[in-house]
Design a protein around this motif. Structure first.
Motif, PDB file in Angstrom:
ATOM      1  N   THR A 138      -2.664 -67.394 -15.526  1.00  0.00           N
ATOM      2  CA  THR A 138      -3.925 -67.378 -14.730  1.00  0.00           C
ATOM      3  C   THR A 138      -3.541 -67.393 -13.405  1.00  0.00           C
ATOM      4  O   THR A 138      -2.976 -68.651 -13.093  1.00  0.00           O
ATOM      5  CB  THR A 138      -4.975 -68.050 -15.109  1.00  0.00           C
ATOM      6  OG1 THR A 138      -4.914 -68.356 -16.507  1.00  0.00           O
ATOM      7  CG2 THR A 138      -6.370 -67.820 -14.666  1.00  0.00           C
ATOM      8  N   GLY A 169      -4.650 -67.030  -8.851  1.00  0.00           N
ATOM      9  CA  GLY A 169      -5.348 -66.609  -7.925  1.00  0.00           C
ATOM     10  C   GLY A 169      -6.921 -66.260  -8.214  1.00  0.00           C
ATOM     11  O   GLY A 169      -7.305 -66.778  -9.351  1.00  0.00           O
ATOM     12  N   GLU A 170      -7.697 -66.092  -7.106  1.00  0.00           N
ATOM     13  CA  GLU A 170      -9.153 -66.145  -7.372  1.00  0.00           C
ATOM     14  C   GLU A 170      -9.873 -65.128  -6.734  1.00  0.00           C
ATOM     15  O   GLU A 170     -11.030 -64.924  -6.614  1.00  0.00           O
ATOM     16  CB  GLU A 170      -9.705 -67.480  -7.250  1.00  0.00           C
ATOM     17  CG  GLU A 170      -9.267 -67.995  -5.679  1.00  0.00           C
ATOM     18  CD  GLU A 170      -9.741 -69.401  -5.406  1.00  0.00           C
ATOM     19  OE1 GLU A 170      -9.557 -69.957  -4.270  1.00  0.00           O
ATOM     20  OE2 GLU A 170     -10.462 -70.165  -6.285  1.00  0.00           O
ATOM     21  N   PRO A 189      -2.333 -65.515  -3.729  1.00  0.00           N
ATOM     22  CA  PRO A 189      -3.081 -66.527  -4.718  1.00  0.00           C
ATOM     23  C   PRO A 189      -2.464 -68.154  -4.208  1.00  0.00           C
ATOM     24  O   PRO A 189      -1.303 -68.244  -4.036  1.00  0.00           O
ATOM     25  CB  PRO A 189      -2.380 -66.037  -5.993  1.00  0.00           C
ATOM     26  CG  PRO A 189      -1.907 -64.633  -5.803  1.00  0.00           C
ATOM     27  CD  PRO A 189      -1.735 -64.396  -4.354  1.00  0.00           C
ATOM     28  N   CYS A 221      -1.312 -70.615  -9.765  1.00  0.00           N
ATOM     29  CA  CYS A 221      -0.952 -69.953 -10.697  1.00  0.00           C
ATOM     30  C   CYS A 221      -0.695 -70.759 -12.079  1.00  0.00           C
ATOM     31  O   CYS A 221       0.481 -71.764 -11.761  1.00  0.00           O
ATOM     32  CB  CYS A 221       0.181 -68.841 -10.479  1.00  0.00           C
ATOM     33  SG  CYS A 221       0.538 -67.654 -11.826  1.00  0.00           S
ATOM     34  N   THR A 252      -5.196 -61.559  -8.104  1.00  0.00           N
ATOM     35  CA  THR A 252      -5.269 -62.458  -9.366  1.00  0.00           C
ATOM     36  C   THR A 252      -4.560 -61.803 -10.366  1.00  0.00           C
ATOM     37  O   THR A 252      -4.060 -60.672 -10.313  1.00  0.00           O
ATOM     38  CB  THR A 252      -6.706 -62.104  -9.949  1.00  0.00           C
ATOM     39  OG1 THR A 252      -6.986 -60.909  -9.951  1.00  0.00           O
ATOM     40  CG2 THR A 252      -7.694 -62.545  -8.482  1.00  0.00           C
TER      41      THR A 252
END
Lengths: 453, 453
Positions: free
Chosen positions: B288, B290-291, B297, B300, A286
């Motif tokens: 921001t 990925g999680e 990821p 993005c 992340t």
């Protein structure tokens, strides 16, 4: 099994008749649709981190129904930092608990067993990229699709339905068997750590992670980090007066690739890891940076993991990682214009493990594998997994031999995760035969409690 | 002013006596502590995007109290995409409205004027990095600290207190003067666009943005984008089966630096931009991706802005940007493994403007500048600003000459933003004298409405 003492670790075959063995395999077949329905029910629960309550309630009910002694086990956070099986926690565990189901034998003469599986799953990514909604279990040919289907709710169903089949065949295990339905495997391992720290032990642990029906010979140690970089924000009209935290973070990630390469190079000197592609595997999972579209970002944070080899202490690797970041912070022309990046340890920090060849547990599993499949087919293969497994905790911190062996699955942690149902059936059979040989059995109908087979 | 018609645009000086001019300057001095208190009250409002209601209520009350005709003006989103002054909106404007205060002269003989200032501010970054809390206005020596102090609540106070001083000196402006207290300057310009689209017009607009007491000769056009990259998620144990959306995004940002360089190179052929450092200024404001810490990821997203030159159509630059991204998507070995990146336009898409030398408006401002400072001091300097200004909308879409001139400020969009109070006082005086000359005045005590000075 024979009347040999549990600790004798005899590799000899039980006197279980061929017919009884067949009855067990048949029982797996007969209950298989019920098993798929149960697995589907588990997959339907979106048991993301912190949201495992629903699936654990299903597990609790399923174990109760089967007559196990059931314990809901909270994670005692006071143990974190005290007991070495724990990794740092960054969230509350208020809604995350383990479920421990225990079979207490009428006659306790065999070797005890833990069947461990984790119920937590990783996020799905954009659900629209899935063929079917990720938490809607969908069967297509041999495959059951859904987040967690492979990793590792199928394995959980295998453990439960393997024991069911033994019972359905009129047999009763003559050793303690615990089912550890744990949380937090995907991030810290603190679920398994809690099960271990509570004093749960056994003569072997079997974890049906999706291993393509192979046995894990060794796995990587893993450390999970978060790095925060602060820059100097600025207005776009005077970009040069600022330092973009995002650009500094990206630069730092580039440098970290050199650390990954350096750790990867060590593979030649480490047993089992010779042929593993990218054993250290630095992945950045992340990133979040900046807060305004037209400002130079003032901070950027990225999280990731990096692997290393069994036998190495995670603490040493953490130090090496921190020192590496400090060197970049001192030497890189851009990063040195920022305050020193903050390194935090936000997930698992655990060593890897190896399963030394020649153990009794492996030999019993290998025979069960042959018996459950075609006896003249290929033998159980071993392989290396360059990822964290809860098995490491049982092996390293409690000396329990760990067998990680489970079904064929694809796209775990990815889009359209799926598990092979024919593979799951074979694995369920193997686990049933393994449990019988490992724990020993008696005929449930036998009035004489000592009448162990 | 003399009795010349408003449209005559005469550069001649008014017959305002030296004493009357001094009375105005003295009135600014006398009210200056009150002005700083008012400015502090504005700074105390955390008027981030979507949170401008509180500050606009203060503005509304302040304008009412002074006898202006006050209008609360909602943004009519139906006009977006219809009227060229609007940029794409991605948020609701339910709690974001303009406040328009209008001085309706008893005698209307002069040239009308809009004083525009925006009330929205950008986020603060980590408040702990500020000397004082960012929304606690703090005076230290000549400086008032606080988010928005410079950009541009000081300018707002200058506009209001300049007009106050004229009144306090016993004079009354003889042309319509509007105060446009607008929202959304920091992201879309849709506040000023609404003021314009509602038909508000004038013979000149003055915007006291923090320009270090210089006059803006030209500014950049700006387009604000969001780019979303999808990768192929994977488990760390099989990194090579995935494509990290984060890595692909970083690669794409690297390539975009070439677009920035190409656009920067054009500066040599563009008037006024020769000496500007980094006139195109590609800045990536947020990212921001990925999680999950231990997955590759799957997506993005980054947001940013890039500038270009007055006279160029933003639509052409948008097309060029999109084509550039498409080329990278086709050619880069990593990015080509991803679905084509999605480009969205999420903020201002507006051309830049120039203020052609020799205008009457500039000449009146330059004289006011000398009169408010030392008459024998240096003349008003002009400069170029490589950033979006609401002034572009008034100039480009309504043909209103725009004077952007305001106080010395430091660290706008950064940590410890501050405005120079002595500079603010000079600017307030300059605006007062400019308004008098531009709009014309009569003595408020004069019973004869035609008695214009």
């Amino acid at each position: 099994m024979t009347n040999e003492a549990a600790n004798n670790r005899s590799p000899s075959r039980s006197t279980l008749s061929k017919a009884e063995r067949s009855r067990i395999l048949l029982a797996v077949d007969e209950a298989f649709e019920k098993q798929v329905a149960f697995l589907s029910e588990l997959v339907r629960c979106a048991s993301l981190r912190g949201q495992e309550a629903e699936v654990q309630e299903i597990m609790e009910a399923a174990l109760h129904e089967r007559g196990y002694l059931v314990d809901r086990q909270a994670i005692d956070t006071a143990l974190i930092g005290q007991h070495p099986a724990f990794s740092p926690a960054t969230v509350s565990y208020e809604n995350s608990w383990n479920v421990i189901g225990t079979h207490i034998p009428v006659v306790a003469q065999g070797r005890s067993l833990i069947l461990n599986a984790h119920v937590d799953v990783v996020p799905t990514g954009d659900p629209d990229r899935w063929q079917d909604p990720p938490f809607k279990p969908t069967r297509r040919g041999d495959w059951l699709y859904g987040r967690g289907s492979g990793d590792m709710k199928a394995g959980m169903s295998a453990a439960i339905f393997a024991l069911d089949a033994i019972k359905a065949a009129g047999l009763e295990l003559t050793a303690s068997v615990q089912i550890h339905s744990v949380v937090e495997e995907e991030i810290t391992g603190n679920g398994a750590a809690m099960a271990l720290a509570s004093g749960q032990t056994a003569d072997a642990v079997l974890i049906p992670e999706p291993t393509d029906e192979k046995l894990i010979r060794a796995n990587s140690g893993v450390i999970k980090f978060a790095v925060t970089v602060h820059g100097t924000p600025a207005h776009p009209r005077e970009v040069s007066s600022g330092v973009s935290a995002l650009e500094a973070a990206v630069r730092l990630i580039d440098h970290l690739r050199n650390l990954e390469a350096r750790w990867n190079e060590e593979q030649n000197t480490r047993p089992y890891f010779n042929d593993v592609e990218n054993p250290a595997a630095l992945t950045i999972g992340t990133i979040t940076g900046g807060e305004w579209i037209a400002s130079v970002p003032s901070s950027c944070r990225f999280e990731g993991r990096i692997g290393f080899y069994p036998g190495d202490k995670p603490q040493d690797r953490m130090k090496e990682f921190e020192a590496f970041v400090a060197t970049i912070a001192a030497d890189d022309p851009l990063v040195q214009r920022c305050p020193e990046p903050l390194v935090q340890w936000v997930g698992v920090v655990q060593p890897g493990y190896t399963l030394a060849p020649g153990s009794e547990a492996e030999s019993v599993l290998a025979q069960a594998y042959l018996d459950a499949n075609a006896s003249d087919g290929p033998s159980l293969e071993a392989c290396v997994m360059a990822a964290y497994l809860d098995a490491a905790l049982y092996t390293v911190h409690a000396g329990i031999p760990s067998l990680v062996y489970g079904p064929i699955a694809e796209k775990i942690h990815a889009i359209d995760e799926r598990v092979s149902l024919s593979s799951l059936r074979r694995v369920t059979k193997t686990i049933a035969l393994f449990a019988v040989e490992w724990c020993g059995v008696r005929r449930a109908s036998d009035k004489n409690p000592a009448a162990v087979i």
